[in-house]
Design a protein around this motif. Structure first.
Motif, mmCIF file in Angstrom:
data_model
loop_
_atom_site.group_PDB
_atom_site.id
_atom_site.type_symbol
_atom_site.label_atom_id
_atom_site.label_comp_id
_atom_site.label_asym_id
_atom_site.label_seq_id
_atom_site.Cartn_x
_atom_site.Cartn_y
_atom_site.Cartn_z
ATOM 1 N N ASP A 47 1.860 70.361 50.824
ATOM 2 C CA ASP A 47 1.414 69.516 51.995
ATOM 3 C C ASP A 47 0.773 68.290 51.622
ATOM 4 O OD1 ASP A 47 2.452 71.238 54.102
ATOM 5 O OD2 ASP A 47 0.430 71.897 54.798
ATOM 6 N N TYR A 48 0.029 68.391 50.554
ATOM 7 C CA TYR A 48 -0.519 67.047 49.971
ATOM 8 C C TYR A 48 0.628 66.269 49.217
ATOM 9 C CZ TYR A 48 -5.187 69.081 50.285
ATOM 10 O OH TYR A 48 -6.663 69.427 50.773
ATOM 11 N N THR A 49 1.538 66.999 48.819
ATOM 12 C CA THR A 49 2.917 66.213 47.954
ATOM 13 C C THR A 49 3.683 65.805 49.016
ATOM 14 O OG1 THR A 49 2.830 67.748 46.141
ATOM 15 C CG2 THR A 49 4.786 66.563 46.634
ATOM 16 N N LYS A 50 3.826 66.030 49.973
ATOM 17 C CA LYS A 50 4.500 65.763 51.337
ATOM 18 C C LYS A 50 3.800 64.465 51.756
ATOM 19 C CE LYS A 50 7.079 69.761 52.778
ATOM 20 N NZ LYS A 50 7.256 70.832 53.653
ATOM 21 N N SER A 51 2.512 64.525 52.017
ATOM 22 C CA SER A 51 1.869 63.339 52.475
ATOM 23 C C SER A 51 2.074 62.196 51.458
ATOM 24 C CB SER A 51 0.165 63.662 52.722
ATOM 25 O OG SER A 51 -0.503 62.792 52.866
ATOM 26 N N LEU A 52 1.837 62.436 50.348
ATOM 27 C CA LEU A 52 1.633 61.360 49.312
ATOM 28 C C LEU A 52 3.099 60.698 49.221
ATOM 29 C CD1 LEU A 52 -0.411 63.188 46.587
ATOM 30 C CD2 LEU A 52 -1.055 60.977 47.783
#
Length: 169
Positions: A47-52
């Motif tokens: 999820d952090y990767t998708k956000s970034l």
């Protein structure tokens, strides 16, 4: 007239799209935090990767760095800590955690620099003195290590005493 209407419509469309992307990035970052809190570190990283991918955010890089650290992906963790550095210039926890990752990656000089900063922002951080001492031991700086171990003991960091006793006379 039609031309200016289309231009206004396109402008509103792009503003809305940008606003949606920021909102989606924030939602994904929150989902990542929720997963990290529930000990789903891998899910948090996703999820952090998708956000970034939607929005570069130093705070999200910091949170993903911690998740990478917890999943023993230390090289990726260090990359993210470095990307978060602009946000965390005076954060003792940031420098301490990045120092630990550098130490694990055997960058003892870099770790010592980060522990120095952690101590600069929180002088009573016995744990930072202890881990800085461990890095100094690896670099064969026994005098500096013993000084740090004594300081860690003085600051009541319990794990330092046995290391002090076995490394310093």
């Amino acid at each position: 007239m039609k031309h200016s209407f289309r231009l206004a419509f396109l402008l509103l469309f792009f503003i809305s799209l940008n606003s949606f992307a920021q909102t989606a990035a924030q939602v994904l970052a929150q989902n990542g935090l929720n997963k990290a809190t529930a000990n789903d570190r891998e899910g948090a990283i996703v999820d952090y990767t998708k956000s970034l991918e939607l929005e570069q955010n130093p705070e999200v890089y910091y949170k993903r760095a911690i998740a990478y650290m917890q999943t023993r992906q230390f090289a990726k963790s260090l990359e993210d800590f470095d990307k978060a550095a602009t946000l965390k210039k005076e954060d003792t926890d940031f420098f301490f955690l990045r120092g630990k990752v550098k130490s694990i990656l055997k960058d003892y000089k870099g770790a010592i620099q980060d522990y120095d900063n952690a101590i600069k922002f929180k002088a009573d951080n016995g744990e930072a003195y202890f881990f800085r001492a461990l890095s100094k031991i690896e670099l064969k700086d026994n005098v500096g290590a013993c000084k740090d171990l004594k300081k860690a003991v003085d600051l009541k960091y319990d794990k330092a005493l046995s290391t002090l006793q076995s490394n310093c006379k």
